[in-house]
Design an enzyme around this catalytic site. Structure first.
Site, PDB file in Angstrom:
ATOM      1  N   MET A  10       9.786  -9.281   0.401  1.00 34.47           N
ATOM      2  CA  MET A  10       8.574 -10.269   0.328  1.00 34.47           C
ATOM      3  C   MET A  10       7.226  -8.331  -0.379  1.00 34.47           C
ATOM      4  SD  MET A  10       8.053 -11.148   4.554  1.00 34.47           S
ATOM      5  CE  MET A  10       8.716  -9.701   5.018  1.00 34.47           C
ATOM      6  N   GLN A  52       1.781 -17.833   4.028  1.00 37.36           N
ATOM      7  CA  GLN A  52       0.366 -17.658   4.091  1.00 37.36           C
ATOM      8  C   GLN A  52      -0.876 -17.897   4.461  1.00 37.36           C
ATOM      9  OE1 GLN A  52       1.684 -14.265   1.615  1.00 37.36           O
ATOM     10  NE2 GLN A  52       2.376 -12.799   3.321  1.00 37.36           N
ATOM     11  N   THR A  83       6.091  -5.104   3.894  1.00 36.55           N
ATOM     12  CA  THR A  83       4.904  -5.442   3.908  1.00 36.55           C
ATOM     13  C   THR A  83       4.201  -5.303   5.340  1.00 36.55           C
ATOM     14  OG1 THR A  83       3.904  -7.968   3.009  1.00 36.55           O
ATOM     15  CG2 THR A  83       6.003  -8.183   4.591  1.00 36.55           C
ATOM     16  N   ASN A  84       2.726  -4.827   4.227  1.00 41.41           N
ATOM     17  CA  ASN A  84       1.860  -4.611   4.838  1.00 41.41           C
ATOM     18  C   ASN A  84       1.653  -5.855   5.592  1.00 41.41           C
ATOM     19  OD1 ASN A  84       0.508  -1.485   4.675  1.00 41.41           O
ATOM     20  ND2 ASN A  84       1.152  -1.739   2.981  1.00 41.41           N
ATOM     21  N   THR A  85       1.114  -6.989   4.335  1.00 39.93           N
ATOM     22  CA  THR A  85       0.562  -7.777   5.139  1.00 39.93           C
ATOM     23  C   THR A  85       1.016  -9.041   6.125  1.00 39.93           C
ATOM     24  OG1 THR A  85      -0.450  -8.659   2.969  1.00 39.93           O
ATOM     25  CG2 THR A  85      -0.159 -10.906   4.692  1.00 39.93           C
ATOM     26  N   CYS A 196      -0.430  -2.340   0.115  1.00 39.07           N
ATOM     27  CA  CYS A 196      -0.073  -3.007  -0.110  1.00 39.07           C
ATOM     28  C   CYS A 196       1.758  -2.292  -0.697  1.00 39.07           C
ATOM     29  CB  CYS A 196      -0.345  -3.879  -1.489  1.00 39.07           C
ATOM     30  SG  CYS A 196       1.002  -5.235  -2.134  1.00 39.07           S
ATOM     31  N   THR A 197       2.858  -2.859  -0.154  1.00 41.08           N
ATOM     32  CA  THR A 197       4.395  -1.577  -0.656  1.00 41.08           C
ATOM     33  C   THR A 197       4.773  -1.837  -2.078  1.00 41.08           C
ATOM     34  OG1 THR A 197       5.120  -3.751  -0.154  1.00 41.08           O
ATOM     35  CG2 THR A 197       5.208  -2.132   1.451  1.00 41.08           C
ATOM     36  N   GLU A 198       3.849  -3.145  -3.247  1.00 44.57           N
ATOM     37  CA  GLU A 198       4.452  -2.887  -4.272  1.00 44.57           C
ATOM     38  C   GLU A 198       2.966  -1.984  -5.175  1.00 44.57           C
ATOM     39  OE1 GLU A 198       5.615  -6.754  -3.163  1.00 44.57           O
ATOM     40  OE2 GLU A 198       3.957  -6.214  -3.194  1.00 44.57           O
TER      41      GLU A 198
END
Length: 236
Positions: A10, A52, A83-85, A196-198
């Site tokens: 994700m 989401q 993932t943060n979200t 955000c992990t990206e």
């Protein structure tokens, strides 16, 4: 060494970063050919994004919780939602998993507090910036986050989903993020959270005009500390 459970995919772009960072840390600490013991469940990100967009957070919690429970059955001593979200559903995922859940928000907050940061700018997906769960969790640690204005939030969100999650890293987008950070400085921010992990694929926090905190690296480091605790205690 305890087994680390990763709920990933994700996106898989950032999950690959988790895998690398965790293994690099174990190699630094133990040397030679040592690597981490990892169990991973990589989800279809398109399915998660659909949940989401539809606001079906209970269904998303079930999906991730079942993944976490599967990791626990495979021997994982902890789980990370990569993932943060999706930490919006961290509590039910932890309950379903039945093992320790290492929370990316808590770990990032602890890193900020250790450095005396109290008013960071948060760059993340729209859900993380706007839903309230992230700000509420940070507030429990005495941290008052700042988010970009509505126009800039859209830019940040779209770059994550339309580019970074699809493996596209553009210098023009990096410049747009840096401009957003510069604009936020009038709000009195003292640091920047790459929430955000990206985003770490696009921005090196060490190059920012303010102290930067890469949530992916912080989260991965926390997992390694958890996994290595027994090993390090025995070594001592």
């Amino acid at each position: 060494m305890k087994t680390i459970g990763l709920i990933g995919g994700m996106s898989w772009e950032s999950t690959a970063v988790y895998y690398r960072l965790i293994n690099e840390a174990v190699r630094r600490q133990r040397g030679g050919l040592h690597s981490a013991e990892i169990a991973m469940r990589s989800l279809d990100f398109a399915r998660v994004v659909d949940l989401q967009k539809d606001g079906r957070w209970n269904d998303a919690a079930t999906l991730l919780g079942e993944a976490g429970a599967g990791l626990a059955r495979s021997g994982a001593a902890c789980v990370l939602i990569c993932t943060n979200t999706m930490h919006l559903v961290a509590a039910p995922v932890a309950a379903m998993s039945g093992v320790a859940l290492i929370d990316i928000i808590d770990e990032t907050a602890l890193a900020l507090r250790a450095d005396g940061r109290r008013r960071p700018l948060l760059l993340a997906t729209r859900y993380t910036m706007e839903h309230g769960f992230y700000a509420e969790r940070m507030a429990q640690h005495g941290i008052d986050i700042v988010v970009p204005d509505a126009h800039h939030r859209t830019i940040v969100h779209d770059i994550i989903f339309d580019e970074l999650c699809q493996g596209q890293v553009r210098a023009t987008s990096r410049d747009r993020y840096l401009a957003i950070i510069d604009a936020a400085r009038v709000e009195g921010i003292d640091s920047v959270i790459l929430g955000c992990t990206e985003i770490s694929l696009l921005i090196d926090p060490a190059t920012l005009p303010l102290p930067g905190y890469d949530s992916t690296a912080i989260h991965a480091d926390a997992a390694v500390r958890f996994a290595m605790a027994e090993t390090l205690d025995r070594a001592a």
